[in-house]
Design a protein around this motif. Structure first.
Motif, short mmCIF file in Angstrom:
data_model
loop_
_atom_site.label_atom_id
_atom_site.label_comp_id
_atom_site.label_asym_id
_atom_site.label_seq_id
_atom_site.Cartn_x
_atom_site.Cartn_y
_atom_site.Cartn_z
N GLY A 91 -1.31 6.24 -9.19
CA GLY A 91 -1.91 6.21 -10.43
C GLY A 91 -2.19 4.79 -10.70
O GLY A 91 -2.69 4.42 -11.98
N THR A 92 -1.65 3.87 -9.93
CA THR A 92 -1.75 2.24 -10.27
C THR A 92 -2.85 1.57 -9.49
O THR A 92 -3.06 0.44 -9.77
CB THR A 92 -0.59 1.66 -9.88
OG1 THR A 92 0.05 1.94 -8.74
CG2 THR A 92 0.63 2.16 -10.97
N ALA A 93 -3.74 2.07 -8.85
CA ALA A 93 -4.65 1.43 -7.91
C ALA A 93 -5.68 1.30 -8.90
O ALA A 93 -6.00 1.99 -10.09
CB ALA A 93 -4.89 2.41 -6.75
N GLY A 94 -6.42 0.01 -8.92
CA GLY A 94 -7.71 -0.32 -9.45
C GLY A 94 -7.32 -1.19 -10.57
O GLY A 94 -6.15 -1.85 -10.65
N SER A 95 -8.30 -1.65 -11.31
CA SER A 95 -7.99 -2.59 -12.36
C SER A 95 -7.21 -1.86 -13.46
O SER A 95 -6.64 -2.96 -14.17
CB SER A 95 -9.41 -3.24 -12.90
OG SER A 95 -10.19 -1.87 -13.77
N VAL A 105 0.73 -1.14 -0.06
CA VAL A 105 0.03 -0.07 0.02
C VAL A 105 0.87 1.24 0.06
O VAL A 105 0.55 2.07 -0.80
CB VAL A 105 -0.99 -0.02 1.15
CG1 VAL A 105 -1.78 1.23 1.52
CG2 VAL A 105 -2.01 -1.08 1.11
N LEU A 106 2.09 1.12 0.74
CA LEU A 106 2.87 2.26 0.75
C LEU A 106 3.45 2.70 -0.40
O LEU A 106 3.56 3.60 -0.81
CB LEU A 106 3.79 2.18 1.94
CG LEU A 106 4.88 3.43 2.18
CD1 LEU A 106 4.26 4.41 2.72
CD2 LEU A 106 6.12 2.88 2.92
N LEU A 107 3.96 1.59 -1.32
CA LEU A 107 4.46 1.82 -2.32
C LEU A 107 3.53 2.21 -3.33
O LEU A 107 4.12 3.31 -4.30
CB LEU A 107 5.10 0.40 -2.71
CG LEU A 107 6.33 -0.16 -2.05
CD1 LEU A 107 6.70 -1.50 -2.50
CD2 LEU A 107 7.61 0.78 -2.50
N VAL A 108 2.23 1.71 -3.46
CA VAL A 108 1.57 2.33 -4.34
C VAL A 108 1.08 3.63 -4.22
O VAL A 108 0.97 4.58 -4.96
CB VAL A 108 0.34 1.47 -4.36
CG1 VAL A 108 -1.10 1.94 -5.10
CG2 VAL A 108 0.32 0.01 -4.92
N ARG A 109 0.95 4.22 -2.91
CA ARG A 109 0.62 5.47 -2.77
C ARG A 109 1.93 6.51 -2.98
O ARG A 109 1.38 7.52 -3.36
CB ARG A 109 -0.11 5.81 -1.67
CG ARG A 109 -1.22 4.99 -1.27
CD ARG A 109 -2.12 5.16 -0.21
NE ARG A 109 -3.37 4.57 0.01
CZ ARG A 109 -4.17 4.70 0.94
NH1 ARG A 109 -3.81 5.32 2.08
NH2 ARG A 109 -5.29 3.98 1.12
N VAL A 110 3.00 6.10 -2.60
CA VAL A 110 4.18 6.82 -2.56
C VAL A 110 5.05 6.93 -4.27
O VAL A 110 5.13 7.91 -4.48
CB VAL A 110 5.28 6.69 -1.47
CG1 VAL A 110 6.31 7.47 -1.61
CG2 VAL A 110 4.47 6.94 -0.30
N ILE A 160 4.52 2.99 -14.19
CA ILE A 160 3.13 2.55 -13.83
C ILE A 160 3.10 1.15 -14.26
O ILE A 160 2.38 0.58 -13.50
CB ILE A 160 2.33 3.41 -14.96
CG1 ILE A 160 2.23 4.90 -14.65
CG2 ILE A 160 0.91 2.73 -14.84
CD1 ILE A 160 1.33 5.31 -13.37
N LEU A 161 3.68 0.61 -15.33
CA LEU A 161 3.72 -0.69 -15.59
C LEU A 161 4.03 -1.68 -14.64
O LEU A 161 3.45 -2.64 -14.21
CB LEU A 161 4.34 -1.06 -16.93
CG LEU A 161 4.48 -2.59 -17.31
CD1 LEU A 161 3.26 -3.12 -17.65
CD2 LEU A 161 5.76 -2.77 -18.32
N PHE A 162 5.18 -1.32 -13.97
CA PHE A 162 5.98 -2.05 -12.81
C PHE A 162 4.77 -1.89 -11.58
O PHE A 162 4.57 -3.39 -10.94
CB PHE A 162 7.43 -1.44 -12.63
CG PHE A 162 8.12 -2.12 -11.14
CD1 PHE A 162 8.49 -3.37 -11.73
CD2 PHE A 162 7.85 -1.59 -9.98
CE1 PHE A 162 8.88 -4.23 -10.45
CE2 PHE A 162 8.65 -2.49 -9.20
CZ PHE A 162 9.05 -3.82 -9.21
N GLY A 163 4.32 -0.89 -11.32
CA GLY A 163 3.48 -0.68 -10.15
C GLY A 163 2.11 -1.55 -10.36
O GLY A 163 1.72 -2.13 -9.45
N LYS A 164 1.66 -1.53 -11.50
CA LYS A 164 0.63 -2.67 -11.72
C LYS A 164 0.79 -3.84 -11.74
O LYS A 164 -0.09 -4.60 -11.12
CB LYS A 164 0.04 -2.30 -13.50
CG LYS A 164 -0.64 -1.22 -13.56
CD LYS A 164 -2.02 -1.24 -12.97
CE LYS A 164 -3.14 -0.37 -13.42
NZ LYS A 164 -4.19 -0.21 -12.37
#
Length: 112
Positions: A76-80, A67-72, A106-110
């Motif tokens: 823009g990677t949350a969701g489907s 969660v921390l990685l996604v938010r920080v 973004i690709l890595f975060g997804k």
């Protein structure tokens, strides 16, 4: 004309080859994800055998880290990703938002 038919046949072969290669790559990717999932399951089993209380520490900390990685780092990677793709299709190649939508970050975060 014969030239037009030959061009269409070449295009059909190219598209067919593209679908075969894409299908093979998708299959290899699915197999890699399956292997990775099995590895994680094996690790979890090893943790449970060592000390079941470890799972009560590792799992929440791991989720918190994600969660921390996604938010920080991967905003823009949350969701489907479907709405992101819909917007990306509408963007032109020179648009500054195009890079934001289709970046390696973004690709890595997804994938994460």
């Amino acid at each position: 004309s014969a030239e037009s038919r030959a061009h269409l046949q070449d295009a059909h072969i190219s598209v067919s080859l593209l679908f075969v290669v894409a299908g093979a790559l998708i299959g290899l990717t699915a197999a890699a994800f399956s292997d990775a999932s099995q590895q994680v399951e094996d690790w979890q089993q090893a943790w449970a055998e060592r000390d079941i209380r470890l799972a009560w520490v590792v799992m929440p900390l791991g989720l918190t880290l994600v969660v921390l990685l996604v938010r920080v780092f991967f905003d823009g990677t949350a969701g489907s990703g479907i709405p992101l793709l819909s917007v990306g299709i509408e963007l032109q190649d020179g648009d500054p938002n195009f890079v934001r939508v289709f970046s390696l970050r973004i690709l890595f975060g997804k994938i994460l």
